[in-house]
Design an enzyme around this catalytic site. Sequence first.
Site, PDB file in Angstrom:
ATOM      1  N   ALA A 122       0.736  -1.256   0.042  1.00 27.48           N
ATOM      2  CA  ALA A 122       0.103  -0.228   0.063  1.00 27.48           C
ATOM      3  C   ALA A 122       0.657   1.375  -0.121  1.00 27.48           C
ATOM      4  O   ALA A 122       0.300   2.350  -0.544  1.00 27.48           O
ATOM      5  CB  ALA A 122      -1.082  -0.100   1.092  1.00 27.48           C
ATOM      6  N   ALA A 123       2.071   1.278   0.581  1.00 23.89           N
ATOM      7  CA  ALA A 123       2.688   2.526   0.493  1.00 23.89           C
ATOM      8  C   ALA A 123       3.020   3.318  -0.859  1.00 23.89           C
ATOM      9  O   ALA A 123       3.060   2.432  -1.724  1.00 23.89           O
ATOM     10  CB  ALA A 123       4.057   2.244   1.026  1.00 23.89           C
TER      11      ALA A 123
ATOM     12  N   GLY B 187       0.537   5.373  -0.145  1.00 30.15           N
ATOM     13  CA  GLY B 187      -0.841   5.553   0.194  1.00 30.15           C
ATOM     14  C   GLY B 187      -1.932   6.001  -0.891  1.00 30.15           C
ATOM     15  O   GLY B 187      -3.115   6.116  -0.328  1.00 30.15           O
ATOM     16  N   GLY B 188      -1.473   6.211  -1.875  1.00 26.33           N
ATOM     17  CA  GLY B 188      -2.322   6.949  -3.174  1.00 26.33           C
ATOM     18  C   GLY B 188      -3.425   5.794  -3.160  1.00 26.33           C
ATOM     19  O   GLY B 188      -4.503   6.214  -3.036  1.00 26.33           O
ATOM     20  N   LYS B 189      -3.432   4.669  -3.349  1.00 25.28           N
ATOM     21  CA  LYS B 189      -4.383   3.671  -3.614  1.00 25.28           C
ATOM     22  C   LYS B 189      -5.382   3.464  -2.312  1.00 25.28           C
ATOM     23  O   LYS B 189      -6.531   3.269  -2.562  1.00 25.28           O
ATOM     24  CB  LYS B 189      -3.961   2.682  -4.137  1.00 25.28           C
TER      25      LYS B 189
ATOM     26  N   GLU C 195       1.876  -2.721   4.362  1.00 29.10           N
ATOM     27  CA  GLU C 195       3.131  -2.298   3.625  1.00 29.10           C
ATOM     28  C   GLU C 195       4.316  -3.120   4.609  1.00 29.10           C
ATOM     29  O   GLU C 195       4.383  -3.237   5.707  1.00 29.10           O
ATOM     30  CB  GLU C 195       3.338  -0.772   3.753  1.00 29.10           C
TER      31      GLU C 195
ATOM     32  N   ARG D 256       8.396   2.885   4.767  1.00 34.27           N
ATOM     33  CA  ARG D 256       7.403   3.088   3.876  1.00 34.27           C
ATOM     34  C   ARG D 256       5.916   2.975   4.762  1.00 34.27           C
ATOM     35  O   ARG D 256       4.899   3.618   4.447  1.00 34.27           O
ATOM     36  CB  ARG D 256       7.289   2.281   2.644  1.00 34.27           C
TER      37      ARG D 256
ATOM     38  N   CYS E  52       3.813  -0.686 -12.815  1.00 33.30           N
ATOM     39  CA  CYS E  52       4.193   0.310 -13.510  1.00 33.30           C
ATOM     40  C   CYS E  52       5.322   0.243 -14.454  1.00 33.30           C
ATOM     41  O   CYS E  52       6.267   0.662 -14.367  1.00 33.30           O
ATOM     42  CB  CYS E  52       4.571   1.647 -12.479  1.00 33.30           C
TER      43      CYS E  52
END
Length: 491
Positions: free
Chosen positions: A94-95, A97-99, A117, A122, A215
């Site tokens: 998760a880090a 934290g955007g999502k 995370e 992080r 990504c």
Amino acid sequence: MKVFEASYENERAQGLRFNTRKGSLEEDQMRYQEKFGLKPVLWCREGFYYEAESRPGRSALHEAGAYYIQEPSAMAVVSVLDPKPGERVLDLCAAPGGKSTHLADRMQGKGLLVSNEIHPARAKILAQNIERMGIAHAVVTNESPENLAPRFPEFFDRIVVDAPCSGEGMFRKDEEARNQWSPAHVKMCAERQQRILDQAGSMLRPGGRLVYSTCTFAPEEDEQGIADFLSRHPEFSIVPLPEDEIPEGISCARSEWSQIECPELVHTFRIWPHKAEGEGHYLALLEKAGVSGQQGDLDEFNQSAERAGDWIGAQTQNDFAVENGKKSQKKDKKKEKGRKRDAFSAGIDREQLALWQEFEKETLVEPIFCENPASRILFGEQLYQLPEGMPDLSGLRVLRPGLHLGTIKKNRLEPAHALALALRPDQVRRSVDYPVDSQEIRTYLGGGTLSCDPSEKGWVLVCVDGFSLGWAKATGGSLKNHYPKGLRIFS
């Protein structure tokens, strides 16, 4: 290929995503359209491109959690998963934290969000961002997928696996990703992603959905990775989206790039930097076969909350509510040194409950949290509100067990910064609101004292453009600053 290569000569797109739990999307867009030069991100209703020179990350609005600065392509992940209020949701990697913060927004504060995370540093950043965005129903853990999976068999309705990858899609913005790249690194990432997916799949309930994203452009980590997972897990299938629901700029993936024949891969997605305003991304939406009953009875919450003392006491290095850019419990740890595990208590006693209720009565318009005493826990002097449906987390490393309400001191409760960020101005009896570019906001963020009506007394919620920013205490015509020292900005 030339068009693709040429795209790397362009400046990368910058994006922000509004926090609809704190404001109105339509109003916020209109209000800050000119200030930030906003333009919609086609695949995310809350997302907007902004002009780089406007620098919204330096605004007090950012500190208030009015929006989250996020790479535009990354916003597609939660849009595709589309979680609903009341669901149990896991963000496994998760880090920063955007999502997770996007998931919480779509869940509208209802249900249970577990944000995990594996890397401790992080994970602390993740906890800070969860707090800044005013999220009350999230638990932050610092565990490996292998440790989580046995604890949550077929537990979650939706899961995000934004897998650590070779980062080819980020080469334009991330020099470290460029320097780390090698064929061996791609192979290592692909193997690790399969292990993570195996664990994630075991935690998804029948009928639940999982979104996998990277990504990178590497087929080994994208189309081939999904084909490998499906070959081991026939209970999973790719969920095709109707063509009219696929936004402009998102392309179908390439099934021929998989060594395993899997025509359904055409229903997974890529975002190419020469076809969209965003960095390279890959997404696949999967569904687990079968139908489960309703989510577990929330009466289980009472039982699991009563066991909270056990799982909190089992922690050796809790970092609950990392508020000031450092561990907020550091002083408490010294006080608690040498105490036994029963020092950590589920629920609160009558005196402690009375202090919280006194604060509620004096400061809040009406009670806003579950009144079940077992829904609150103490860690040293720190009081927390557990999310509904909180499972038994004994033996797991928990950084944030829920919303940090405050510190219980002698004969009083001092509210936490996290609580301020989770509240709206209409939920408190006393608030002050200043324009974002005002001297008052600069003074407050720098730790200075503000003036107020001499008749005012008690805790006051300081707001910027209507967004909660932090606490101050009114006394003698002054607002004593309680903005955390570690977050102060000196101009």
